[in-house]
Design a protein around this motif. Structure first.
Motif, mmCIF file in Angstrom:
data_model
loop_
_atom_site.group_PDB
_atom_site.id
_atom_site.type_symbol
_atom_site.label_atom_id
_atom_site.label_comp_id
_atom_site.label_asym_id
_atom_site.label_seq_id
_atom_site.Cartn_x
_atom_site.Cartn_y
_atom_site.Cartn_z
ATOM 1 N N GLY A 21 0.860 -1.176 0.032
ATOM 2 C CA GLY A 21 0.041 -0.192 0.208
ATOM 3 C C GLY A 21 0.720 1.212 -0.095
ATOM 4 N N HIS A 111 -2.835 -2.877 -4.859
ATOM 5 C CA HIS A 111 -2.822 -1.659 -4.066
ATOM 6 C C HIS A 111 -2.895 -0.587 -4.799
ATOM 7 C CE1 HIS A 111 -2.970 -3.373 0.367
ATOM 8 N NE2 HIS A 111 -2.166 -4.396 -0.329
ATOM 9 N N ARG A 115 -5.302 2.591 -4.270
ATOM 10 C CA ARG A 115 -4.722 3.998 -3.727
ATOM 11 C C ARG A 115 -5.336 5.003 -5.021
ATOM 12 N NH1 ARG A 115 -3.156 4.538 1.419
ATOM 13 N NH2 ARG A 115 -1.672 3.024 2.103
#
Length: 228
Positions: A21, A111, A115
């Motif tokens: 992440g 991820h 985001r």
């Protein structure tokens, strides 16, 4: 640096695990600066997704659809609705076998989608500032929440479709299953009374636009993301 690589310098950062992440955040600047085929703030949104703008009758019709979903389907899907509120990405992780760190690059792609999807969705939510369905019609009574930010586009739909599109580029064999998963997660947000159908469609439009930008940056495959 080359000498350090040759010597196997233990301090060389790319040899160190990087939480996926947070790694995704390091790729955001290139996405935000890119202008081909358009800027991320200028993604074309499907006309049908914006048919509610300046059209109260369309919103009323969508609310009626949500009341019908509440009566016919919400109870049956309540377990999924609750689980997917915060844990939706776990479905993608399970589908593609990403548990246990066996496919770190693919997990980074997931991820990255989360985001970028979140970032883009919040931008467009602020632009359109659409009230939640349950604000307009409190009788929809979502099982929790709703989240304290505007409805359009659906953030879950944006992230779901972006995860499915990018992971489909990683491995096209999964593409039909990924699409079904995105559809289901987005629709469950309607079943729960959190979003209009047009919110889901708007999220898909934005995800498609984000995918086009990312493909322009990295090409048709995302397999080239650096290994940890």
């Amino acid at each position: 640096v080359e000498a350090s690589l040759a010597d196997g310098d233990p301090a060389y950062w790319s040899k160190t695990p990087f939480e996926p992440g947070l790694f995704a955040l390091t790729l955001l600047p290139e996405f935000l600066d890119h202008r081909d085929p358009y800027r991320w703030t200028e993604i074309p949104i499907a006309e049908e997704a914006l048919a509610w703008v300046g059209n109260p009758d369309r919103t009323r019709a969508e609310i009626e659809q949500l009341f019908q979903l509440m009566a016919d389907q919400r109870e049956r899907y309540m377990g999924e609705i609750v689980a997917q509120h915060d844990g939706a990405p776990l479905h993608w992780i399970a589908l593609m076998g990403l548990q246990g760190g066996t496919r770190p690059n693919t997990l980074r792609v997931l991820h990255l989608a989360l985001r970028i999807g979140e970032f883009a969705a919040m931008h467009y939510k602020r632009r359109y500032d659409r009230a939640r369905p349950s604000t307009v019609a409190p009788g929809l009574s979502p099982p929790f929440g709703p989240p304290n930010h505007p409805a359009f586009p659906s953030g879950h739909a944006t992230q779901a479709w972006l995860m499915s599109r990018l992971l489909g580029l990683v491995n096209g064999l999964y593409e039909p299953y990924l699409e079904k998963l995105a559809e289901r997660v987005a629709f469950n947000r309607e079943r729960g009374g959190f979003h209009y159908a047009s919110d889901s469609l708007g999220g898909r439009s934005i995800a498609e636009g984000c995918t086009a930008i990312i493909r322009s940056i990295v090409g048709d495959t995302l397999a080239a993301l650096p290994a940890p």
